[in-house]
Design an enzyme around this catalytic site. Structure first.
Site, PDB file in Angstrom:
ATOM      1  N   GLY A 176      14.741  -5.754  19.423  1.00  0.00           N
ATOM      2  CA  GLY A 176      16.094  -5.604  19.141  1.00  0.00           C
ATOM      3  C   GLY A 176      16.810  -6.903  20.026  1.00  0.00           C
ATOM      4  CG  ASP A 206      21.651   0.909  15.830  1.00  0.00           C
ATOM      5  OD1 ASP A 206      21.135   1.827  15.264  1.00  0.00           O
ATOM      6  OD2 ASP A 206      21.937   0.864  16.815  1.00  0.00           O
ATOM      7  NE  ARG A 218      30.009  27.350   7.339  1.00  0.00           N
ATOM      8  CZ  ARG A 218      28.720  27.962   7.649  1.00  0.00           C
ATOM      9  NH1 ARG A 218      27.536  27.791   7.396  1.00  0.00           N
ATOM     10  NH2 ARG A 218      28.987  29.338   8.192  1.00  0.00           N
TER      11      ARG A 218
HETATM   12  O1  F6P Z   1      19.034   0.586  19.320  1.00  0.00           O
HETATM   13  C1  F6P Z   1      18.750   1.646  18.345  1.00  0.00           C
HETATM   14  C2  F6P Z   1      19.115   2.918  18.766  1.00  0.00           C
HETATM   15  O2  F6P Z   1      18.533   3.710  17.775  1.00  0.00           O
HETATM   16  C3  F6P Z   1      20.597   3.239  18.852  1.00  0.00           C
HETATM   17  O3  F6P Z   1      21.389   3.586  17.888  1.00  0.00           O
HETATM   18  C4  F6P Z   1      20.646   4.276  19.832  1.00  0.00           C
HETATM   19  O4  F6P Z   1      21.836   4.778  20.724  1.00  0.00           O
HETATM   20  C5  F6P Z   1      19.547   4.152  20.726  1.00  0.00           C
HETATM   21  O5  F6P Z   1      18.636   3.393  20.170  1.00  0.00           O
HETATM   22  C6  F6P Z   1      18.674   5.248  21.377  1.00  0.00           C
HETATM   23  O6  F6P Z   1      17.628   4.898  21.857  1.00  0.00           O
HETATM   24  P1  F6P Z   1      16.587   5.702  23.100  1.00  0.00           P
HETATM   25  O7  F6P Z   1      15.590   5.604  22.144  1.00  0.00           O
HETATM   26  O8  F6P Z   1      16.732   4.665  24.159  1.00  0.00           O
HETATM   27  O9  F6P Z   1      17.224   7.266  23.162  1.00  0.00           O
END
Ligand code: F6P
Length: 365
Positions: free
Chosen positions: A118, A143, A178
């Site tokens: 990423g 994301d 709900r």
């Molecule tokens: O960057 C991608 C992501 O999926 C984010 O949306 C999320 O906050 C993060 O990774 C969570 O990553 P980890 O695996 O470190 O909990």
């Protein structure tokens, strides 16, 4: 003499990583004299003593495009420029091991590196390129928040998982009268949330790009709930926050983990809704890492495979310092520098956002 390409996967995992690895290995096989190897857990495998390096031959890569995760394992705690290292007294200090890394690559006789990751991983790749390393980037993230590529693989799988979950929540919301809140991933950008809201037919979608006004959310819910169909479904991205409010996060105590950990905004929204006068019963669901696991959908397998093939072709062309990308329906490349200058947020003027409003989805503003 055999030429070597070292592949690694860094940052959070993402459906499609294995398809990239297989694409690289298959394309390399068509050229004479190339060997593909992989470092385990991003740069950690190289920096460990003994090194943890595996061969990415036919046997290792056959059929892996269907598998979730990454056969190379991954980490978001192994930045070689800021590498957590145990000191003599047992304490941990982060040190710059980038020179060490380049030395080890030379020792192994590596001609080029392909880093699949990423934005954080692509920034590390750019720094290594500036140090003289022959490196190519392949963008990944569920994301979809990397600029310079229209889509990253993994995103469509995450949206499918979120949509399937949303559909299930709609039927239980309807049965129980709900309000259901479903929290999806999306740290800085609300792509998963917005696509899921449109695909599933949410009443409200809250994203990091638009801080929400809780009173507006309540009035939308009340109208739909009491004057409409008697239930409502909300999608919220983990990075969404109220106007003048803050994101819901916690500092991680994991060594070398630089991100704040998001998660739990669904519960905060539920609390805020009640406080602002929402009378309906509310339930919260946090999808979390389910969105990142399992087999990639066909689109992501294809995109990832094409990225793998293109990455190896960039190696052949010596197009180092570049990241493969998918732009205007073409597989192309951009410089790593360009790719990491900004991120891909949902623009306020985008058609998708307007269309969401046009079909009655409230965005909290
Ligand atoms: O960057 C991608 C992501 O999926 C984010 O949306 C999320 O906050 C993060 O990774 C969570 O990553 P980890 O695996 O470190 O909990």
């Amino acid at each position: 003499m055999t030429k070597k390409v070292l592949v690694l996967t860094g940052g959070g995992d993402c459906p499609g990583l294995n398809a990239v690895i297989r694409g690289i290995a298959k394309r390399a096989k068509q050229e004479k004299g190339w060997q593909i190897i992989g470092s385990i857990e991003a740069y950690n495998g190289l920096l460990r003593d003994p090194m943890e390096i595996i061969k990415l031959n036919n046997k290792a890569t056959a059929g892996i495009h269907v598998k979730g995760g990454t056969i190379l394992k991954t980490t978001n705690k192994g930045n070689p420029f800021d590498f957590p290292t145990k000191q003599g007294d047992g304490s941990i200090k982060t040190i710059d091991r980038s020179d060490d890394l380049i030395e080890k690559l030379n020792e192994l006789g590596v001609n080029a590196v392909i880093s699949i990751g990423g934005d954080g991983s692509q920034r590390i790749a750019q720094k290594l390129f500036e140090k003289g390393l022959s490196i190519i980037g392949v963008p990944k993230t569920i994301d979809n928040d990397l600029s310079a590529t229209d889509f990253t693989f993994g995103f469509k799988t995450a949206v499918q998982i979120a949509t399937d979950s949303f559909d299930k929540l709609v039927s239980t919301a309807e049965s129980h009268h709900r309000v259901m809140i479903m929290e999806v991933m999306g740290r800085d950008a609300g792509w998963i949330a917005l696509h899921t809201a449109i695909a599933g037919g949410a009443e409200v979608c809250l994203i990091p790009e638009i801080p929400y006004d809780i009173n507006k959310v309540v009035s939308k819910i009340n109208k739909r709930y009491f004057k409409g169909r008697g239930f409502a479904n909300i999608v919220i991205a983990e990075g969404a926050k109220p106007k003048d409010g803050t994101i819901v996060s916690q500092k991680s105590d994991e060594l070398g983990y630089k991100n704040v950990r998001l998660g739990g905004v669904a519960f905060e929204l539920s609390r805020q809704l009640k406080e602002a006068g929402c009378k309906a019963d509310i339930r919260e669901t946090v999808l979390g890492h389910i969105q990142r696991g399992g087999t990639p959908v066909a689109f992501d397998r294809i995109l990832a495979t094409l990225f793998g093939v293109k990455a190896f072709e960039l190696v052949l062309e010596r197009g180092f310092g570049k990241m493969v990308s998918y732009l205007n329906n073409e597989i192309t490349s951009v410089t790593l520098k360009e790719a990491t200058e900004s991120y891909n947020a949902i623009s306020k003027d985008s058609f998708i956002l307007k269309a969401a409003r046009n079909i009655g989805i409230a965005l909290g503003d």
